[in-house]
Design an enzyme around this catalytic site. Structure first.
Site, PDB file in Angstrom:
ATOM      1  N   HIS A  50      -1.931  -6.976  19.453  1.00 48.43           N
ATOM      2  CA  HIS A  50      -0.964  -6.041  20.027  1.00 48.43           C
ATOM      3  C   HIS A  50      -0.455  -5.065  18.965  1.00 48.43           C
ATOM      4  O   HIS A  50      -0.196  -5.436  17.825  1.00 48.43           O
ATOM      5  CB  HIS A  50       0.221  -6.793  20.632  1.00 48.43           C
ATOM      6  N   CYS A 107      -3.905  -1.359  21.106  1.00 49.48           N
ATOM      7  CA  CYS A 107      -3.526  -0.321  22.056  1.00 49.48           C
ATOM      8  C   CYS A 107      -3.077   0.949  21.330  1.00 49.48           C
ATOM      9  O   CYS A 107      -2.606   0.900  20.195  1.00 49.48           O
ATOM     10  CB  CYS A 107      -2.412  -0.816  22.966  1.00 49.48           C
TER      11      CYS A 107
END
Length: 136
Positions: A50, A107
């Protein structure tokens, strides 16, 4: 299963099996699937994390930076050769590669609130393997 050391980020990250949500809460996930291998095998090692936890600061990484993977008594040294942004559903990133490489995915954009539409890709080539004596 091992550790990923990213000196520029000051990070020592546990590598866990899998990239599901539960796994990514524990560390950086080792993608298991078609076209991927474990460190130490010739081919494509894919790690994902993440952007707001383990890979916070990934945008600071530069071409030439080194990444270290500690796995099964060895330290695998990779050097970043390329970075790029692609769409979240682009599956051409996770493919078999005939030489030993490491790909980190997270991301993008880094400051986006919610589910980000893109992925930031960092590709590094294996440049050295040595026994793990407790140092990087």
């Amino acid at each position: 299963m091992g550790e990923l050391v990213i000196p520029r980020m000051g990070a020592i990250l546990p590598i866990v099996h899998g990239t599901d949500d539960n796994s990514l809460k524990k560390g950086i996930g080792h993608y298991i699937g078609y076209g991927t291998v474990n460190p130490g095998e010739t081919g494509h090692v894919v790690l994902s994390g993440h952007r707001d936890t383990v890979l916070r600061g990934a945008g600071k990484l530069k071409l030439g930076d080194r990444l270290y993977v500690k796995f099964e008594g060895n330290i695998y040294t990779y050097q970043i050769r390329k970075t790029w942004v692609t769409k979240a559903d682009d599956r051409t990133v996770i493919v078999p590669i005939a030489k030993p490489v490491l790909t980190l995915t997270t991301c993008y954009p880094f400051d986006f609130i919610g589910s980000a539409p893109d992925r930031y890709i960092i590709r590094a080539e294996l440049i050295e393997v040595k026994k793990d004596n407790g140092e990087v």
